[in-house]
Design a protein around this motif. Structure first.
Motif, PDB file in Angstrom:
ATOM      1  N   UNK A 277       0.850  -1.196   0.000  1.00  0.00           N
ATOM      2  CA  UNK A 277       0.000   0.000   0.000  1.00  0.00           C
ATOM      3  C   UNK A 277       0.887   1.248   0.000  1.00  0.00           C
ATOM      4  N   UNK A 278       0.531   2.182  -0.826  1.00  0.00           N
ATOM      5  CA  UNK A 278       1.227   3.466  -0.895  1.00  0.00           C
ATOM      6  C   UNK A 278       0.189   4.576  -0.826  1.00  0.00           C
ATOM      7  N   UNK A 279       0.414   5.543   0.039  1.00  0.00           N
ATOM      8  CA  UNK A 279      -0.515   6.654   0.229  1.00  0.00           C
ATOM      9  C   UNK A 279       0.046   7.882  -0.460  1.00  0.00           C
ATOM     10  N   UNK A 280      -0.728   8.456  -1.355  1.00  0.00           N
ATOM     11  CA  UNK A 280      -0.366   9.690  -2.041  1.00  0.00           C
ATOM     12  C   UNK A 280      -1.380  10.766  -1.670  1.00  0.00           C
ATOM     13  N   UNK A 281      -0.887  11.939  -1.369  1.00  0.00           N
ATOM     14  CA  UNK A 281      -1.745  13.075  -1.047  1.00  0.00           C
ATOM     15  C   UNK A 281      -1.741  14.058  -2.206  1.00  0.00           C
ATOM     16  N   UNK A 282      -2.944  14.422  -2.683  1.00  0.00           N
ATOM     17  CA  UNK A 282      -3.079  15.467  -3.691  1.00  0.00           C
ATOM     18  C   UNK A 282      -3.318  16.783  -2.950  1.00  0.00           C
ATOM     19  N   UNK A 283      -2.306  17.610  -2.896  1.00  0.00           N
ATOM     20  CA  UNK A 283      -2.332  18.829  -2.094  1.00  0.00           C
ATOM     21  C   UNK A 283      -2.802  19.987  -2.967  1.00  0.00           C
ATOM     22  N   UNK A 284      -3.957  20.534  -2.621  1.00  0.00           N
ATOM     23  CA  UNK A 284      -4.488  21.687  -3.344  1.00  0.00           C
ATOM     24  C   UNK A 284      -3.716  22.956  -3.001  1.00  0.00           C
ATOM     25  N   UNK A 285      -3.271  23.059  -1.779  1.00  0.00           N
ATOM     26  CA  UNK A 285      -2.497  24.217  -1.341  1.00  0.00           C
ATOM     27  C   UNK A 285      -2.312  24.170   0.165  1.00  0.00           C
TER      28      UNK A 285
ATOM     29  N   UNK B  36      -0.123  19.291  -6.213  1.00  0.00           N
ATOM     30  CA  UNK B  36       1.112  18.554  -5.956  1.00  0.00           C
ATOM     31  C   UNK B  36       0.774  17.178  -5.393  1.00  0.00           C
ATOM     32  N   UNK B  37       1.364  16.156  -5.967  1.00  0.00           N
ATOM     33  CA  UNK B  37       1.237  14.803  -5.447  1.00  0.00           C
ATOM     34  C   UNK B  37       2.418  14.541  -4.525  1.00  0.00           C
TER      35      UNK B  37
ATOM     36  N   UNK C 103       6.470  11.996   4.106  1.00  0.00           N
ATOM     37  CA  UNK C 103       7.366  13.091   4.423  1.00  0.00           C
ATOM     38  C   UNK C 103       7.231  14.292   3.505  1.00  0.00           C
ATOM     39  N   UNK C 104       6.053  14.442   2.878  1.00  0.00           N
ATOM     40  CA  UNK C 104       5.797  15.561   1.957  1.00  0.00           C
ATOM     41  C   UNK C 104       6.759  15.588   0.775  1.00  0.00           C
ATOM     42  N   UNK C 105       7.192  14.451   0.368  1.00  0.00           N
ATOM     43  CA  UNK C 105       8.076  14.385  -0.793  1.00  0.00           C
ATOM     44  C   UNK C 105       7.251  14.562  -2.058  1.00  0.00           C
TER      45      UNK C 105
END
Length: 344
Positions: A233-241, A270-271, A275-277
């Protein structure tokens, strides 16, 4: 000489000196009506294209060419190219009626707003037509812009077109359709794709290389590796801002509070991984009625820097207005007197 031989000789003499029959080249103007008719024929519905028109439009002109209450299907093609197929209410009603009842009524029903069920039932016709158009034009240069498109999602109205589609020139085909063996019903069809094709020119198919010999040990390693990777499992965050606010502003949050973000946040997501990479960039959109993100082409030229968000008025701190709490009272405990020994 027999009668059949005489007729054969006469045919050869009559045909001598006549030019050889050559087939007309395949063009989009011929392929599109043929694809629409054969797709409907596969469903058992007689269809004929009465007229076909080609034009060039920019994105801002597309909504003006759409009939009210049309089913708007977003189609996806090569290199993330997006296009549009629009089925007017009369066309959609004919397809739905024939799939559910098997016959067409003499008159079309009153126009209505299409539903998700309508889109699901019309997707087969749309994909069938696009597949046949691609097959007809696969050996021509027109396959660059006509090939590879398939149904992706539908829209509730034309307003999101400016957000989903690229602001570029579009090749638009509009057809007047006649349904039924006796032409009982009339309809329309609109197909718009980017004018600058993103597909590949037709070329000879290369010979496939022979498959290498695989041992049982290789096959077992492949199965174990596949099971390991598919179970990861890998979690990706789509950051709007991201916005940094003082605590005083956060304490004043209530339903309806607006948080300012950059003006281009919808186009510059940003995907991020652990660690916010930052792993890539994307743009906000939708797919099958759900919010979705489309990965951006990292090979493209970098866009302009993100616009700074508007200033956020934090207001006065609610904590500063409170009276200072008095210091806690000091509790002193007296030491007990020493005990005297018995008989002292």
């Amino acid at each position: 000489m027999t009668e059949d031989q005489q007729q054969s000789v006469m045919r050869r003499k009559a045909s001598s000196g006549q030019p050889a029959v050559t087939l007309a080249p395949v063009t989009a103007a011929r392929a599109i009506p043929l694809a629409l008719a054969r797709t409907a024929e596969g469903m058992g519905l007689p269809l004929r294209v009465a007229q076909l028109r080609e034009s060039r439009m920019v994105l801002a002109e597309l909504p003006e060419a759409l009939e009210e209450f049309s089913l708007l299907a977003v189609i996806e093609g090569p290199k993330e190219g997006l296009g549009l197929v629009a089925l007017p209410p009369a066309t959609l009603a004919a397809l739905i009626e024939f799939q559910t009842l098997g016959v067409l009524a003499r008159s079309a029903p009153a126009p209505r707003k299409p539903t998700r069920i309508d889109a699901a039932m019309a997707a087969e016709f749309i994909d069938g037509a696009l597949t046949r158009i691609e097959a007809e034009l696969s050996a021509t240069d027109e396959a660059i812009w006509a090939g590879g498109f398939r149904y992706a999602s539908c829209l509730d109205g034309p307003r999101p077109l400016g957000l989903l589609l690229e602001d570029t020139a579009y090749r638009v085909w509009q057809a007047d359709l006649v349904f039924g063996a006796e032409g009982e019903r009339a309809g329309g069809f609109l197909w718009a794709v980017p004018a600058e094709g993103r597909g590949q020119r037709p070329a000879a198919v290369p010979q496939a290389a022979p498959n290498p010999v695989r041992t049982e040990e290789d096959a077992d390693w492949t199965r174990r590796m596949e099971a390991t990777l598919m179970g990861t499992h890998a979690v990706l965050d789509a950051v709007l801002g991201r916005v940094t606010l003082p605590l005083a502003a956060v304490l004043r949050f209530s339903p309806g509070t607006q948080i300012p973000i950059a003006a281009d946040s919808l186009e510059q997501l940003q995907l991020e991984g652990h660690g916010r990479r930052i792993l890539g960039r994307a743009r906000l959109g939708q797919l099958h009625g759900f919010r979705a993100v489309r990965l951006a082409d990292e090979a493209a030229q970098p866009g302009p820097a993100r616009a700074a968000p508007t200033e956020f008025d934090a207001g006065s701190s609610p904590i500063a207005a409170r009276p200072a709490a008095p210091p806690p009272a000091r509790l002193e405990v007296a030491e007990p007197a020493p005990r005297r020994a018995a008989g002292a």
